[in-house]
Design an enzyme around this catalytic site. Structure first.
Site, mmCIF file in Angstrom:
data_model
loop_
_atom_site.group_PDB
_atom_site.id
_atom_site.type_symbol
_atom_site.label_atom_id
_atom_site.label_comp_id
_atom_site.label_asym_id
_atom_site.label_seq_id
_atom_site.Cartn_x
_atom_site.Cartn_y
_atom_site.Cartn_z
ATOM 1 N N CYS A 334 0.800 -1.235 0.000
ATOM 2 C CA CYS A 334 0.000 0.000 0.000
ATOM 3 C C CYS A 334 0.832 1.284 0.000
ATOM 4 O O CYS A 334 0.506 2.243 -0.702
ATOM 5 C CB CYS A 334 -0.895 0.046 1.220
ATOM 6 S SG CYS A 334 -1.357 -1.538 1.893
ATOM 7 N N ARG A 363 6.688 -11.595 5.016
ATOM 8 C CA ARG A 363 6.048 -11.567 6.336
ATOM 9 C C ARG A 363 6.654 -12.663 7.194
ATOM 10 O O ARG A 363 6.890 -13.763 6.710
ATOM 11 C CB ARG A 363 4.538 -11.806 6.211
ATOM 12 C CG ARG A 363 3.853 -10.683 5.457
ATOM 13 C CD ARG A 363 2.366 -10.903 5.377
ATOM 14 N NE ARG A 363 1.773 -9.874 4.518
ATOM 15 C CZ ARG A 363 0.508 -9.860 4.136
ATOM 16 N NH1 ARG A 363 -0.302 -10.818 4.540
ATOM 17 N NH2 ARG A 363 0.045 -8.907 3.353
ATOM 18 N N GLN A 381 1.558 -10.743 -4.295
ATOM 19 C CA GLN A 381 0.110 -10.536 -4.361
ATOM 20 C C GLN A 381 -0.263 -9.833 -5.653
ATOM 21 O O GLN A 381 0.491 -8.996 -6.136
ATOM 22 C CB GLN A 381 -0.339 -9.626 -3.215
ATOM 23 C CG GLN A 381 -0.161 -10.216 -1.841
ATOM 24 C CD GLN A 381 -0.551 -9.199 -0.780
ATOM 25 O OE1 GLN A 381 0.007 -8.113 -0.730
ATOM 26 N NE2 GLN A 381 -1.512 -9.541 0.050
ATOM 27 N N ASP A 383 -2.022 -7.248 -6.231
ATOM 28 C CA ASP A 383 -2.545 -6.246 -5.313
ATOM 29 C C ASP A 383 -2.921 -4.967 -6.060
ATOM 30 O O ASP A 383 -2.212 -4.554 -6.967
ATOM 31 C CB ASP A 383 -1.434 -5.927 -4.298
ATOM 32 C CG ASP A 383 -1.987 -5.352 -3.016
ATOM 33 O OD1 ASP A 383 -3.216 -5.220 -2.907
ATOM 34 O OD2 ASP A 383 -1.176 -5.035 -2.129
ATOM 35 N N HIS A 385 -4.769 -0.913 -5.375
ATOM 36 C CA HIS A 385 -5.376 0.090 -4.506
ATOM 37 C C HIS A 385 -6.180 1.031 -5.377
ATOM 38 O O HIS A 385 -5.662 1.571 -6.346
ATOM 39 C CB HIS A 385 -4.297 0.821 -3.712
ATOM 40 C CG HIS A 385 -3.613 -0.099 -2.754
ATOM 41 N ND1 HIS A 385 -2.476 -0.785 -3.085
ATOM 42 C CD2 HIS A 385 -3.959 -0.507 -1.516
ATOM 43 C CE1 HIS A 385 -2.139 -1.568 -2.059
ATOM 44 N NE2 HIS A 385 -3.013 -1.413 -1.110
ATOM 45 N N LYS A 464 -15.228 -5.025 4.809
ATOM 46 C CA LYS A 464 -14.570 -5.766 3.729
ATOM 47 C C LYS A 464 -15.449 -6.878 3.182
ATOM 48 O O LYS A 464 -16.413 -7.306 3.814
ATOM 49 C CB LYS A 464 -13.260 -6.357 4.231
ATOM 50 C CG LYS A 464 -13.438 -7.339 5.379
ATOM 51 C CD LYS A 464 -12.153 -8.086 5.683
ATOM 52 C CE LYS A 464 -12.382 -9.098 6.798
ATOM 53 N NZ LYS A 464 -11.290 -9.988 7.038
ATOM 54 N N HIS A 510 -8.282 -1.511 -0.726
ATOM 55 C CA HIS A 510 -7.236 -2.494 -1.051
ATOM 56 C C HIS A 510 -7.962 -3.690 -1.642
ATOM 57 O O HIS A 510 -8.995 -4.078 -1.110
ATOM 58 C CB HIS A 510 -6.532 -3.068 0.180
ATOM 59 C CG HIS A 510 -6.089 -2.107 1.220
ATOM 60 N ND1 HIS A 510 -4.774 -1.796 1.396
ATOM 61 C CD2 HIS A 510 -6.766 -1.431 2.175
ATOM 62 C CE1 HIS A 510 -4.660 -0.974 2.424
ATOM 63 N NE2 HIS A 510 -5.852 -0.731 2.916
HETATM 64 ZN ZN ZN Z 1 -3.045 -2.473 0.602
#
Ligand code: ZN
Ligand code: ZN
Length: 646
Positions: A334, A363, A381, A383, A385, A464, A510
């Protein structure tokens, strides 16, 4: 005298009567036999418990019910612990809960239990079940319990006792085995009609790697042998599909202690599959108005403090020092996306902005939870935004869900949707939450989507939507998530200039579609049992010759297929045809093209599938058509316009 309602019947209870006696009056003989515990005003009790004076209602718990199975499985754990203590008196008992589909018990023992040990344990368990021994409950003070367990030297039980708050505790005994336990249990061991010990694993006491390593024995138990048999068949099928076995077998990926746990290494086949997936996703994102971005792996700690990751997630991050500055390896993508948004002044006309990154994150997962590709320490990911105006949120969410739908169609996955709402501890105004939660609801409703609501299960920073896919074995896997976030726009002071000329705060979402690529690949491998669909297969066709005399034609065919963009190999080894075909099948290559005398003469190949099905002879151009149609099929099925050309 006390009046108790049992399944709509009023039953008179005299003092000292047990729940079992009440049920015997209310139930038919068969139903009575199937009841293993009861609910008194909603509280689970043993059948042998006396009817509590305040009890107005008693309901039976049948062995086939979810609660009944849990009691059955937990009771089986007691029986297993008894058997272990009989066979290995130096083993110390710890805890033995029921889990989904089974139970386990952790023992402190000087060595690992072997498959032969499990057989022995099963035998002793069967004897105990045969003897139909009653489970007897006894209540005593914590002090008495402490004396008892210290006399039999069960030190783990002493530790558990020390942590208990009640002065009064309960123990359960069957035969010579006594365990500290809240209950309830089956009336007797004879109710365990079908059980099986399934595996052994190491587990730290209390899941703490600084505490002793224990031996965990897993088992399962069902209300009848048929259900057990079906479950064991399911386990066997899952074992065959296990991506940790198939991955190395198909030369897709491996793990190495030398490299470190939780760090997957992709071999040529796996890296190719991955790249095909990533290319597909990248194209689909571009087609849907996303912009590709890429942030750095290491970002300064100050920035992680600003984003709040340091405070909330720092314990799972890795840090390093460069030029006396502390940097954190990104656990999420992010932050860089926020920086990109802030790099210029944004007007309401610029929104929505959709940044997409195949972002690799690190992680620190505990070593005990690492599991093949499904739980790793480094992963990528898909991913994105989305930063939009509040009134654009619903349309954005709808777009994401449609995206998920299209992608799941390509893999032929069914999926379930869950919406999680505001938890007790949360940030953001009531208005923020209402607006965002309403947008999520309306997006799902407008698409006629069925969904479950997890009240209060949202993140502290926003509501979410989670998407769980169902694989071929009916197992569910978390994939897409869509999360509204009220904190990051605030922490980074994101703004846009509205049509009124004023500064406004945008909304941020996200979202991932597949989630982690590694994990998704693990799921795909298990879903397809390694036989990836043709568009994803690292090798799509193999040319297999009968003798050396056919090599030239095979080389010519290989070239034509290669030019048509098909991933092809030749197997020209001097081996028997049957052997070569079997190997190709084990490698899960979709098209096995056999070439012998007749094929050379007629300038064709003889097509077989990896499942053994024989298609017959086709010219090379017809074969190319067939393979290309096959590659295109998943996209047509999803009604996608995606064209699979190389
Ligand atoms: Zn994010
Ligand atoms: Zn118990």
């Amino acid at each position: 005298m006390q009046q108790v309602d049992c399944l709509g019947q009023d039953i008179q209870v005299t003092e000292g009567q047990t729940c079992q006696q009440v049920l015997s009056q209310a139930l038919s003989g068969k139903k009575f036999k199937q009841s293993v515990a009861c609910l008194c005003n909603g509280r689970l009790l043993d059948l042998k418990a006396k009817v509590p004076p305040d009890c107005g209602q008693i309901e039976p718990v049948f062995i086939h019910s979810e609660q009944g199975l849990e009691i059955l499985r937990h009771s089986a754990a007691h029986v297993m612990a008894e058997a272990v203590k009989k066979l290995f008196p130096t083993a110390k008992v710890t805890i033995g809960p029921a889990i989904e589909n089974g139970f386990y018990y952790d023992f402190d023992f000087e060595r690992s239990f072997t498959p032969e040990d499990l057989e022995q344990i099963e035998k002793v368990m069967s004897e105990s079940i045969e003897a139909d021994l009653p489970f007897e409950r006894q209540e005593l003070s914590r002090d008495q319990a402490r004396k008892f367990f210290s006399r039999i030297n069960e030190t783990y039980k002493l530790e558990l006792l020390d942590e208990m708050e009640d002065d009064q505790v309960s123990i359960y005994t069957h035969d010579q085995f006594t365990d500290l336990c809240r209950g309830p249990h089956l009336p007797s061991t004879g109710h365990i009609q079908a059980f099986k010990l399934t595996s052994v694993a190491g587990a730290y006491w209390r899941g703490d790697e600084n505490r002793p390593m224990l031996q965990r024995i897993y088992g399962t138990a069902f209300a009848d042998p048929k259900a057990l048999k079906a479950y064991l068949a399911h386990l066997e099928e899952a074992r065959k599909r296990d991506h940790r076995r198939l991955g190395p077998q198909l030369d897709l990926f491996s793990f190495s202690d030398e490299v470190g746990p939780g760090m997957p290494i992709f071999h040529p086949n796996g890296a190719l599959v991955r790249t095909i997936l990533e290319d597909f996703e990248t194209k689909e994102h571009l087609r849907r108005g996303y912009q590709l971005v890429r942030g750095p792996q290491l970002l300064r700690r100050d920035l992680w403090q600003k984003s709040g990751h340091y405070q909330n997630y720092g314990h799972n991050m890795y840090f390093s020092e460069i030029d006396e500055q502390v940097y954190g390896l990104k656990p999420m993508n992010c932050v860089a996306h926020m920086i990109i948004y802030k790099s210029s002044l944004r007007s309401y006309r610029d929104l929505p902005i959709r940044y997409f990154e195949l972002g690799t994150v690190h992680r620190h997962e505990k070593s005990g939870v690492l599991h093949g590709l499904l739980r790793v320490r480094q992963f990528t990911q898909d991913d994105a935004h989305i930063i939009c105006r509040p009134e654009q949120l619903q349309e954005e969410i709808t777009g994401i869900i449609r995206f998920v739908q299209d992608i799941m169609n390509v893999f032929d996955f069914e999926f379930e949707v869950e919406l999680s709402t505001r938890p007790e501890k949360s940030i953001g105004s009531d208005q923020d939450w209402d607006r965002a939660t309403t947008a999520l609801h309306q997006a799902l409703d407008s698409m006629d989507m069925q969904y479950a609501i997890n009240a209060g299960d949202g993140a502290f920073y926003g509501p979410k939507i989670d998407v769980k896919l169902k694989d071929a074995l009916d197992r569910t896997w978390q994939c897409a998530t869509i999360q509204c976030d009220f904190t990051l726009p605030q922490r980074f002071d994101l703004s846009y200039i509205g049509s009124d000329g004023e500064k406004h705060r945008p909304v941020m979402v996200h979202r991932t579609i597949l989630g982690a690529i590694e994990r998704f690949m693990g799921v795909l491998i298990e879903h397809y049992a390694g036989a990836l669909p043709t568009w994803l297969a690292p090798v799509q066709a193999v040319l297999v010759t009968v003798t050396e005399a056919h090599n030239d034609f095979a080389a010519q065919c290989a070239q034509e297929l290669h030019h048509a963009g098909i991933r092809v190999q030749t197997d020209l080894r001097n081996e028997k045809l049957g052997f070569k075909v079997r190997e190709a099948q084990l490698s899960k290559i979709p098209y096995i093209l056999v070439i012998g005398d007749r094929e050379v003469q007629e300038q064709v190949v003889n097509i077989r599938f990896r499942n053994g099905q024989q298609i017959g002879a086709k010219s090379i151009s017809a074969t190319v058509d067939m393979i290309q149609t096959d590659c295109q099929e998943p996209f047509n099925r999803g009604g996608m316009r995606y064209s699979f050309t190389n």
